[in-house]
Enzyme design. Sequence first.
Site, PDB file in Angstrom:
ATOM      1  N   HIS A 101      31.454  33.737  42.646  1.00 13.66           N
ATOM      2  CA  HIS A 101      32.775  33.206  41.938  1.00 13.66           C
ATOM      3  C   HIS A 101      32.168  32.018  41.844  1.00 13.66           C
ATOM      4  O   HIS A 101      32.353  30.440  41.353  1.00 13.66           O
ATOM      5  CB  HIS A 101      33.956  32.463  42.835  1.00 13.66           C
ATOM      6  CG  HIS A 101      35.024  33.820  42.688  1.00 13.66           C
ATOM      7  ND1 HIS A 101      35.397  34.772  41.675  1.00 13.66           N
ATOM      8  CD2 HIS A 101      35.413  34.535  43.708  1.00 13.66           C
ATOM      9  CE1 HIS A 101      36.333  35.611  42.421  1.00 13.66           C
ATOM     10  NE2 HIS A 101      36.613  35.472  43.553  1.00 13.66           N
ATOM     11  N   LYS A 251      49.809  41.847  36.398  1.00 12.72           N
ATOM     12  CA  LYS A 251      50.390  42.059  35.169  1.00 12.72           C
ATOM     13  C   LYS A 251      49.604  43.021  34.581  1.00 12.72           C
ATOM     14  O   LYS A 251      49.033  43.795  33.529  1.00 12.72           O
ATOM     15  CB  LYS A 251      50.689  41.503  34.696  1.00 12.72           C
ATOM     16  CG  LYS A 251      52.549  40.864  35.314  1.00 12.72           C
ATOM     17  CD  LYS A 251      53.181  40.420  33.979  1.00 12.72           C
ATOM     18  CE  LYS A 251      54.283  39.528  34.318  1.00 12.72           C
ATOM     19  NZ  LYS A 251      55.526  39.174  33.807  1.00 12.72           N
TER      20      LYS A 251
HETATM   21  S1  PPS Z   1      39.548  37.681  42.223  1.00  9.53           S
HETATM   22  O1  PPS Z   1      40.486  36.798  42.815  1.00  9.53           O
HETATM   23  O2  PPS Z   1      39.056  37.044  41.459  1.00  9.53           O
HETATM   24  O3  PPS Z   1      38.965  38.698  42.789  1.00  9.53           O
HETATM   25  O4  PPS Z   1      41.227  38.176  41.139  1.00  9.53           O
HETATM   26  P1  PPS Z   1      40.293  39.272  40.165  1.00  9.53           P
HETATM   27  O5  PPS Z   1      39.963  40.303  39.950  1.00  9.53           O
HETATM   28  O6  PPS Z   1      39.462  38.187  39.382  1.00  9.53           O
HETATM   29  O7  PPS Z   1      41.815  38.738  38.985  1.00  9.53           O
HETATM   30  C1  PPS Z   1      42.663  39.344  39.283  1.00  9.53           C
HETATM   31  C2  PPS Z   1      43.137  39.571  37.815  1.00  9.53           C
HETATM   32  O8  PPS Z   1      42.683  40.693  37.026  1.00  9.53           O
HETATM   33  C3  PPS Z   1      43.519  41.270  36.781  1.00  9.53           C
HETATM   34  N1  PPS Z   1      42.580  43.212  36.579  1.00  9.53           N
HETATM   35  C4  PPS Z   1      43.553  44.195  35.671  1.00  9.53           C
HETATM   36  N2  PPS Z   1      43.750  43.669  34.771  1.00  9.53           N
HETATM   37  C5  PPS Z   1      43.712  44.920  33.541  1.00  9.53           C
HETATM   38  N3  PPS Z   1      43.489  46.003  33.339  1.00  9.53           N
HETATM   39  C6  PPS Z   1      42.287  46.131  34.650  1.00  9.53           C
HETATM   40  N4  PPS Z   1      41.736  47.428  35.280  1.00  9.53           N
HETATM   41  C7  PPS Z   1      42.343  45.277  35.950  1.00  9.53           C
HETATM   42  N5  PPS Z   1      42.431  45.243  37.327  1.00  9.53           N
HETATM   43  C8  PPS Z   1      42.466  43.448  37.874  1.00  9.53           C
HETATM   44  C9  PPS Z   1      44.391  41.701  38.239  1.00  9.53           C
HETATM   45  O9  PPS Z   1      46.173  42.120  37.450  1.00  9.53           O
HETATM   46  C10 PPS Z   1      44.861  40.943  37.783  1.00  9.53           C
HETATM   47  O10 PPS Z   1      45.740  39.476  36.910  1.00  9.53           O
HETATM   48  P2  PPS Z   1      47.366  39.592  36.681  1.00  9.53           P
HETATM   49  O11 PPS Z   1      47.004  38.089  35.303  1.00  9.53           O
HETATM   50  O12 PPS Z   1      47.192  38.858  37.863  1.00  9.53           O
HETATM   51  O13 PPS Z   1      47.609  40.312  35.921  1.00  9.53           O
END
Ligand code: PPS
Length: 271
Positions: A101, A251
Site C-alpha cells: 500500500h 458492496k
Molecule cells: S484493503 O483493505 O486495502 O485490502 O481493501 P481492498 O481489497 O483494496 O478493497 C476492498 C474493496 O474492494 C471490493 N472488492 C471487490 N469489488 C468488486 N469485485 C470483487 N471481486 C471485489 N473484491 C473486493 C470490496 O467489496 C471493497 O469495496 P466496498 O465498496 O467496501 O464493497
Amino acid sequence: MTEEEMYATYKGVYLPKVVHSSESLKYYEEFSFRPDDILIVTYPKSGTTWMQEIVPLIMSQGDPELVDTVPNWDRVPWLEETRACNLNLDQRPSPRVFITHFQYNMMSTGFFKVKPRVIYVMRNPRDVFTSYFHFSGMASYLVTPGTQTEFLHKFLDGKAIFGSWFDHVKGWMSAAEQQHIMYISYEEMILDLEASVTRIAQFLDTPLDSEMKRKIAERCVFKNMKKNKMSNYSLVPSEFMDPNVSEFLRKGKGYCRRLEESSNCSRGGLL
Ligand code: PPS
C-alpha cells in the site's frame, strides 16, 4: 483510542502498529527484489483483494488450487506487514507476486534499483472513502472513524492509514519507471472484467485462451469471489475484523458513469 496511540508514523504517514512492527519495516527496506517479481500497488480499499485473486489465477493459467487453499494475505503478501518476515519470501519460486500500500516516495532503494513489474490499481476516491469508512468501523486495529464528516476530514487531510489518496495516486501516476508499470482502475474492472483480465495477462506475458479468460473473470466477479473463504476475510477472528459491523467484501460497486461516456474507457484513463 487515538491515532497517536494506535498508529506509528512512517515516512510521514500513519501505519497501524499491530500489523507493522519496526522489524517488518526494516525487513521491507532491505527486501531483495527480483526483476521478474510482480508488485501490485494499491491505496487501501482500491481493489487489493480483487487483484490478490486475479493475478494468481492468471499466473496459474486458471488453476484455482492456490486461491482455494491459501488465504489472500499469504498468497500475495504485503511486503510491509509483520507477517512478511515469517513467510520465507526469498525461497518462493519466480515469478513472485507481492502487494504494497506504500506511496511511490516510500519505496525502497532495492525497488528503484531492480525495477520489478508493477500493477497499480486505482479507484474513484468517493468509493474509496466510503469503503474505508466502513472498514475503519469493523477493523479493531484502526481508530474508529467517528461520523462520516469527521472521517472525511481525516481522509482529505491524509490522516487515514497510508496517507493521502491524492498523494498516493499522484506519486504513482508520475513514477519514473512507466515502462514497468501497468495502470488499471477498479472501475475498468467493474465495467469489463474479462477485458481487464486480458490486459493484465498481456502485461504479465501470460497467454490465456478466451475460455480461460472467461473462466477467470467469472470466478472473480464480486458475487462469486465473495464465496471464497480464502479471500473474503471470514477466516479472520471477529475481534480483529467484525463482520457484524461491516463485511469486508461489502458492496463491490464502482462509479462508472463517466467511464462509460469516455473513449478512454478501455485504457482505464480516468480516475
Ligand atoms: S484493503 O483493505 O486495502 O485490502 O481493501 P481492498 O481489497 O483494496 O478493497 C476492498 C474493496 O474492494 C471490493 N472488492 C471487490 N469489488 C468488486 N469485485 C470483487 N471481486 C471485489 N473484491 C473486493 C470490496 O467489496 C471493497 O469495496 P466496498 O465498496 O467496501 O464493497
